[in-house]
Design a protein around this motif. Structure first.
Motif, PDB file in Angstrom:
ATOM      1  N   VAL A 175      -2.293  13.153 -13.285  1.00 24.19           N
ATOM      2  CA  VAL A 175      -3.064  12.434 -12.264  1.00 24.19           C
ATOM      3  C   VAL A 175      -3.734  13.438 -11.329  1.00 24.19           C
ATOM      4  O   VAL A 175      -4.922  13.323 -10.998  1.00 24.19           O
ATOM      5  N   ASP A 176      -2.986  14.444 -10.933  1.00 22.59           N
ATOM      6  CA  ASP A 176      -3.501  15.455 -10.017  1.00 22.59           C
ATOM      7  C   ASP A 176      -4.631  16.258 -10.683  1.00 22.59           C
ATOM      8  O   ASP A 176      -5.674  16.507 -10.069  1.00 22.59           O
ATOM      9  N   THR A 209     -14.038  -3.882   5.481  1.00 23.40           N
ATOM     10  CA  THR A 209     -13.005  -3.157   4.731  1.00 23.40           C
ATOM     11  C   THR A 209     -12.879  -3.706   3.326  1.00 23.40           C
ATOM     12  O   THR A 209     -12.810  -2.953   2.356  1.00 23.40           O
ATOM     13  N   GLY A 223      -1.678   5.445 -12.223  1.00 27.14           N
ATOM     14  CA  GLY A 223      -2.045   6.390 -11.170  1.00 27.14           C
ATOM     15  C   GLY A 223      -3.436   6.141 -10.619  1.00 27.14           C
ATOM     16  O   GLY A 223      -4.332   5.694 -11.328  1.00 27.14           O
ATOM     17  N   ASN A 224      -3.586   6.431  -9.343  1.00 26.90           N
ATOM     18  CA  ASN A 224      -4.857   6.232  -8.664  1.00 26.90           C
ATOM     19  C   ASN A 224      -5.701   7.491  -8.785  1.00 26.90           C
ATOM     20  O   ASN A 224      -5.315   8.559  -8.326  1.00 26.90           O
ATOM     21  N   ILE A 271      -3.343  -1.958  -1.264  1.00 30.85           N
ATOM     22  CA  ILE A 271      -4.608  -1.236  -1.058  1.00 30.85           C
ATOM     23  C   ILE A 271      -5.207  -1.652   0.284  1.00 30.85           C
ATOM     24  O   ILE A 271      -5.625  -0.814   1.073  1.00 30.85           O
ATOM     25  N   LEU A 272      -5.198  -2.954   0.540  1.00 29.21           N
ATOM     26  CA  LEU A 272      -5.774  -3.493   1.770  1.00 29.21           C
ATOM     27  C   LEU A 272      -5.041  -2.947   2.992  1.00 29.21           C
ATOM     28  O   LEU A 272      -5.650  -2.691   4.037  1.00 29.21           O
ATOM     29  N   LEU A 295     -13.575  -1.613  -0.028  1.00 32.10           N
ATOM     30  CA  LEU A 295     -12.509  -1.372  -1.004  1.00 32.10           C
ATOM     31  C   LEU A 295     -12.901  -1.905  -2.377  1.00 32.10           C
ATOM     32  O   LEU A 295     -12.662  -1.254  -3.394  1.00 32.10           O
ATOM     33  N   ILE A 335      -2.138   2.582  -0.498  1.00 37.95           N
ATOM     34  CA  ILE A 335      -2.419   3.247  -1.773  1.00 37.95           C
ATOM     35  C   ILE A 335      -3.649   4.124  -1.607  1.00 37.95           C
ATOM     36  O   ILE A 335      -4.705   3.652  -1.210  1.00 37.95           O
ATOM     37  N   ARG A 343      -5.771   7.867  -3.150  1.00 40.73           N
ATOM     38  CA  ARG A 343      -5.977   8.657  -4.359  1.00 40.73           C
ATOM     39  C   ARG A 343      -4.762   9.535  -4.612  1.00 40.73           C
ATOM     40  O   ARG A 343      -4.214  10.130  -3.693  1.00 40.73           O
ATOM     41  N   GLY A 344      -4.339   9.588  -5.867  1.00 43.04           N
ATOM     42  CA  GLY A 344      -3.201  10.414  -6.227  1.00 43.04           C
ATOM     43  C   GLY A 344      -1.898   9.623  -6.279  1.00 43.04           C
ATOM     44  O   GLY A 344      -0.918  10.059  -6.867  1.00 43.04           O
ATOM     45  N   ASN A 403      -7.759  14.179 -10.837  1.00 43.38           N
ATOM     46  CA  ASN A 403      -8.452  14.061  -9.552  1.00 43.38           C
ATOM     47  C   ASN A 403      -9.218  15.332  -9.207  1.00 43.38           C
ATOM     48  O   ASN A 403     -10.357  15.260  -8.730  1.00 43.38           O
ATOM     49  N   ALA A 413       0.900   7.344  -7.474  1.00 46.06           N
ATOM     50  CA  ALA A 413       1.306   7.106  -8.860  1.00 46.06           C
ATOM     51  C   ALA A 413       2.592   6.308  -8.915  1.00 46.06           C
ATOM     52  O   ALA A 413       3.502   6.532  -8.122  1.00 46.06           O
ATOM     53  N   TYR A 472     -13.321   0.298  -5.846  1.00 40.86           N
ATOM     54  CA  TYR A 472     -12.591   0.093  -7.099  1.00 40.86           C
ATOM     55  C   TYR A 472     -13.445  -0.511  -8.205  1.00 40.86           C
ATOM     56  O   TYR A 472     -13.102  -0.423  -9.366  1.00 40.86           O
TER      57      TYR A 472
END
Lengths: 279, 279
Positions: free
Chosen positions: B116-117, B61, A204-205, A78-79, B65, A83, A85-86, B120, A88, B69
């Motif tokens: 997932v899609d 950052t 999944g994100n 993530i950092l 982040l 990663i 959105r979406g 979103n 998986a 989350y």
């Protein structure tokens, strides 16, 4: 250090820009110890070195904190912006879905601060046990806990994984049985339930704008959630799906078939032979 | 820049330790522009300045982040080590608890990547709307979304807050109604439900070992969850508790009293007058 031939030692502070002070220590094996020139050089290094140290420390802290709150070792990715959105990931795993019986009633009855404390003691009964047996906690959902124990491609290690999961389930069961929480003049006792299954999970994100999260999706997760509810109705602590029970050497008791929403066929549910239903 | 009296300009690269290159730009109003001495000084600054820049950027950052989350603007405090397990914050708020009707069936039927899609796109129908109306997304729980709209001490602004929430609910309803997802030869359409309530929420830090999360606890959250289920049974989109409906100028339809687990008294549920139940 003298045994290692060290002749001199100096500790120099590292001042971080966030106001904290850290330390470096330097040693030499030079016969005469640090010269004045050495010390001048070291003192000149310390300020820029502090900046580098702060960058490294910050990056590590940020990755660890993101891992802590997000799970699935996703922090570093993530950092690094890998990663979004979406995103998986799918995994094959033994699935552990547990909940605390009667939690909603409990959270109606006790002060919210007490509920947080109870939940934390309750999670302490499971999280270290799950980790020690190779499981990964994917999600907390109120009193619910979803963990996975990864299974190798081709399912070569499936029997070994299931044995570990079962060991963890028994240990968590004993921990929750032993848990006591003083409340008013009495003590609260707790009961949990865990459904074990094997299948695919998608991590999944999801989310929108500047609020994201990970969610666990798939028919296998849904089935585990339904098994968990059946376990509650049967007053059982540990229940397993046919897929899980079949992969275990362990002797399971067949608890019968149950209609399951979303499945055309009833699901057979298994309980541990040593457990007798408790009212 | 010339209009501002700027006579010279130089851009110098900032090399971060993570391999990325950023830029600084410098201007002067000095009649002869930058002198050689100036440029030497600037070039000498750039390397240490890059370290500082990297620290600031990394901290921002990381906080962003974590906020993304974790929610509730907790990122900076987590990074500073001010939030630990057991930490709890209470808030008075209008509570928004929504879900996607038939989501479990959907997630049994569609491929996880598609789910997932869909999620979103579905969250996009709500999240920006909620934010624009002053709401804060506390949690995603599968298809569920829990948001709060803070209420001032003494409830002075309660009518105004409820009006905003209702506007957001109507907008989200229209967005979800308009949502289409191509699937096989047809298109999927979606229906959501949202329960509105007013009360206290505790946002508490829970978990174990190196896996933490925030959870939302309290009887008000439980009641909202139960209203949400009642809304589904009544085929309503927007429902409200007595507390919420009473704080709204809007004309609500009394949908009757419903027994609610954990409450000794049945709860009266209200629906929007413009909605007629859909089967």
């Amino acid at each position: 250090m003298r045994g290692e031939g060290v002749t001199d030692y100096i500790a120099l502070p590292l001042q971080f820009t966030d106001g904290t002070t850290h330390a470096t220590s330097w040693t030499t094996r030079h016969a005469d110890g640090f010269s004045g020139e050495h010390l001048t050089a070291l003192r000149a290094i310390v300020a820029p070195f502090a900046r580098l140290g702060e960058i490294w420390a910050l990056r590590r802290t940020a990755a660890t904190l993101l891992d802590t709150y997000v799970g699935n070792r996703a922090g570093e990715r993530i950092l690094a912006g890998q990663i979004r959105r979406g995103h998986a990931e799918t995994m094959q795993a033994a699935i552990w879905l547990s909940d605390l019986r009667g939690f909603t009633t409990l959270s109606d009855r006790l002060a919210p601060e007490i509920v947080v404390d109870v939940l934390n003691q309750y999670f302490d009964c499971q999280v270290p046990t799950i980790r020690r047996h190779g499981g990964e906690i994917l999600k907390f959902m109120g009193d619910g806990l979803l963990a996975v124990f990864p299974i190798a491609k081709g399912h070569g290690n499936i029997g070994e994984v299931c044995a570990r999961v079962l060991e963890a389930a028994r240990e968590a069961r004993a921990n929750v049985d032993a848990m006591r929480y003083p409340s008013g003049e009495g003590v609260e006792r707790f009961r949990f339930g865990v459904a074990l299954h094997i299948g695919g999970i998608l991590f999944g994100n999801i989310g929108g704008s500047s609020r994201l999260d990970f969610t666990c999706i798939g028919p296998a997760v849904n089935l585990a959630a339904r098994l968990e509810k059946i376990a509650g109705r049967l007053a059982r602590t540990v229940v397993a799906s046919e897929a899980f029970a079949g992969a275990c050497a362990e002797g399971w008791t067949d608890l019968g078939e149950f209609p399951v929403a979303g499945l055309s066929k009833a699901a057979r549910v298994y309980g541990l032979a040593e457990e007798t239903p408790r009212g």
